[in-house]
Design a protein around this motif. Sequence first.
Motif, short mmCIF file in Angstrom:
data_model
loop_
_atom_site.label_atom_id
_atom_site.label_comp_id
_atom_site.label_asym_id
_atom_site.label_seq_id
_atom_site.Cartn_x
_atom_site.Cartn_y
_atom_site.Cartn_z
N ILE A 38 0.81 -1.21 0.00
CA ILE A 38 0.00 0.00 0.00
C ILE A 38 0.85 1.27 0.00
O ILE A 38 0.62 2.18 -0.80
CB ILE A 38 -1.00 -0.02 1.18
N LEU A 39 1.84 1.36 0.88
CA LEU A 39 2.69 2.57 0.94
C LEU A 39 3.45 2.83 -0.36
O LEU A 39 3.47 3.98 -0.83
CB LEU A 39 3.65 2.50 2.12
N PRO A 40 4.08 1.83 -0.98
CA PRO A 40 4.75 2.11 -2.25
C PRO A 40 3.79 2.59 -3.34
O PRO A 40 4.13 3.50 -4.10
CB PRO A 40 5.39 0.78 -2.64
N VAL A 41 2.60 2.02 -3.40
CA VAL A 41 1.62 2.46 -4.40
C VAL A 41 1.21 3.91 -4.14
O VAL A 41 1.14 4.72 -5.07
CB VAL A 41 0.40 1.52 -4.42
N ILE A 42 0.97 4.26 -2.90
CA ILE A 42 0.59 5.64 -2.55
C ILE A 42 1.73 6.60 -2.88
O ILE A 42 1.49 7.68 -3.43
CB ILE A 42 0.19 5.73 -1.06
N LEU A 43 2.96 6.21 -2.58
CA LEU A 43 4.10 7.08 -2.88
C LEU A 43 4.27 7.29 -4.39
O LEU A 43 4.56 8.41 -4.83
CB LEU A 43 5.38 6.50 -2.29
N ILE A 44 4.07 6.26 -5.17
CA ILE A 44 4.17 6.40 -6.63
C ILE A 44 3.08 7.32 -7.15
O ILE A 44 3.33 8.20 -7.98
CB ILE A 44 4.11 5.02 -7.31
N ILE A 45 1.86 7.16 -6.66
CA ILE A 45 0.75 8.02 -7.10
C ILE A 45 1.01 9.47 -6.71
O ILE A 45 0.83 10.39 -7.52
CB ILE A 45 -0.59 7.52 -6.52
N LEU A 46 1.47 9.70 -5.48
CA LEU A 46 1.77 11.07 -5.05
C LEU A 46 2.91 11.68 -5.86
O LEU A 46 2.86 12.87 -6.21
CB LEU A 46 2.11 11.10 -3.56
N TYR A 47 3.90 10.89 -6.20
CA TYR A 47 5.01 11.39 -7.02
C TYR A 47 4.50 11.79 -8.42
O TYR A 47 4.88 12.83 -8.94
CB TYR A 47 6.11 10.34 -7.14
N LEU A 48 3.65 10.96 -9.01
CA LEU A 48 3.13 11.28 -10.33
C LEU A 48 2.27 12.54 -10.31
O LEU A 48 2.35 13.36 -11.23
CB LEU A 48 2.34 10.09 -10.89
#
Length: 57
Positions: A38-48
Amino acid sequence: MMTNLILAILQLPLGTQNPDDNLPVNLKVPFDLVVFVILPVILIILYLIWRKKRRKP
């Protein structure tokens, strides 16, 4: 050959963790699920989203 084996064993300090001691990730445990999925997916979305906002003039 025996001396190489003995020297390899002597390099591992007693009482420290070994790469062989690691357990596989168990996604049924909530902590592992949050940290490794969950955290890696959220971080990737926030970065994009951040990168998209930064490109807009």
